[in-house]
Write an enzyme that holds these catalytic residues in place. Structure first.
Site, mmCIF file in Angstrom:
data_model
loop_
_atom_site.group_PDB
_atom_site.id
_atom_site.type_symbol
_atom_site.label_atom_id
_atom_site.label_comp_id
_atom_site.label_asym_id
_atom_site.label_seq_id
_atom_site.Cartn_x
_atom_site.Cartn_y
_atom_site.Cartn_z
ATOM 1 N N PRO A 15 0.852 -1.190 0.000
ATOM 2 C CA PRO A 15 0.000 0.000 0.000
ATOM 3 C C PRO A 15 0.890 1.243 0.000
ATOM 4 O O PRO A 15 1.800 1.332 0.825
ATOM 5 C CB PRO A 15 -0.770 -0.109 1.325
ATOM 6 N N CYS A 97 2.546 2.946 9.769
ATOM 7 C CA CYS A 97 2.807 4.304 9.304
ATOM 8 C C CYS A 97 3.200 5.204 10.474
ATOM 9 O O CYS A 97 2.495 5.275 11.476
ATOM 10 C CB CYS A 97 1.576 4.872 8.618
#
Ligand SMILES: Cc1cc2nc3c(=O)[nH]c(=O)nc-3n(C[C@H](O)[C@H](O)[C@H](O)COP(=O)(O)O)c2cc1C
Length: 330
Positions: A15, A97
């Protein structure tokens, strides 16, 4: 359509925010039928309260995994339900993240410090949908980078029912480094991920971080169930063309680079007809002839002319001619 997602974990494209949008995935899918493609991270807030449709995709992109960013089990469960209705094949939770924006929402990599919350979230999502729920994580955060810290996290989340983890094999520094630096500066530790598979043989474990070649993939696949590649596939997308043969036993003929670009023409035309810009699609195609004669001319032509408001398919056709009609100087 149903797919055996654990098997698909063998090879996936990571992603990547702003990169792996639906145009990018459509393009990647032309080269590999089996690679598992991930969306960009979509936050629960965007899905539940956003004005746009952040979940739209083309059926041709399947199988696609939706990566969610969030930490509230209720909101994640609601999004998982919506994702199933929209036809996604897998839900993946972002626990990797490190950006400040994400930390202030208390999700992303900082969730590694809250395994009980991640376990609740996984359970809530599984209860809300029939899709596999997977987790993408790091090997640690800040000073919490011991192997015990990692196994405590994995163990607790696995007990909640998650059987598939994609591990970016470096830790994240939650302050001091930008997200970009956090993808390069903390050292890679592949051995730690191999160890995880040895200690949790029943889990499906895929590895991510710094993988660039098939040889490297082969090496990792001796120890693990899957490899996930991000930046290398994005900058050198034709790498995908051999994946189905190498990793999924496919005997389908491999499309040439030129055939792939030509196969994008109808998609590009449809996109333009909807009033959108050529560059939305072609920006993902710049690396297609990387390292080949006139690959740079192709890239330059596309990147200079596609963003113009009136750019048509001809820009892409002309860029392709620069490569196909190339003759070395006598
Ligand atoms: C432009 C960009 C955007 C990214 N966005 C995401 C994201 O939305 N979610 C996520 O889990 N990782 C994100 N990542 C990290 C990648 O998924 C991957 O973990 C990282 O790039 C390391 O793999 P690689 O060395 O193969 O690129 C992003 C990486 C890049 C380069």
């Amino acid at each position: 359509m149903s797919h055996n997602v654990s098997h698909l974990q063998r090879f996936s494209v990571a992603p990547m925010l702003d990169w792996t949008d639906r145009h990018c995935r459509y393009f990647h899918r032309l080269m590999s039928q089996h690679t598992l493609l991930y969306t960009e991270m979509v936050t629960t807030g965007a899905i539940l309260f956003g004005k746009g449709d952040y979940l739209a995709f083309n059926e041709e992109e399947q199988p696609v995994s939706l990566q969610l960013g969030g930490s509230d089990p209720k909101a994640l469960a609601e999004c998982a339900k919506i994702a199933q209705q929209r036809g996604y094949n897998e839900i993946n939770l972002n626990v990797g993240c490190p950006s400040d924006r994400v930390q202030s929402g208390r999700f992303g990599a900082c969730l590694m410090a809250e395994p009980a919350l991640v376990a609740d979230a996984v359970k809530a999502m599984q209860d809300a949908c029939d899709l596999p729920v997977t987790v993408k994580t790091r090997i640690g955060i800040d000073e919490q980078d011991s192997y015990a810290f990692l196994t405590t996290f994995i163990d607790q989340v696995a007990q909640a029912g998650c059987d598939t983890f994609i591990v970016h094999a470096r830790k994240a520094w939650l302050s001091g480094l930008s997200p970009k630096e956090n993808r390069d500066i903390p050292p890679l530790d592949y051995e730690r991920v191999y160890q995880l598979k040895q200690d949790f043989p029943e889990l499906v474990i895929a590895i991510n971080g710094g993988i660039k070649t098939y040889e490297q993939c082969d090496e990792h696949l001796q120890h693990l169930d899957g490899v996930m590649l991000g930046r290398e596939v994005y900058s050198n997308p034709y790498l995908l063309a051999e994946v189905d043969r190498r990793y999924f036993g496919s005997t389908r003929p491999v499309l040439s680079r030129v055939e792939v670009i030509e196969a994008m023409f109808p998609y590009v035309e449809k996109h333009l007809a909807s009033g959108a810009k050529l560059s939305h699609v072609t920006r993902h195609m710049l690396g297609m002839f990387q390292g080949l004669p006139n690959g740079r001319a192709y890239r330059r032509h596309l990147s200079e002319l596609s963003p113009r408001g009136d750019a048509t398919l001809k820009v892409l056709e002309d860029a392709l001619k620069l490569v196909t009609e190339f003759r070395p100087a006598e």
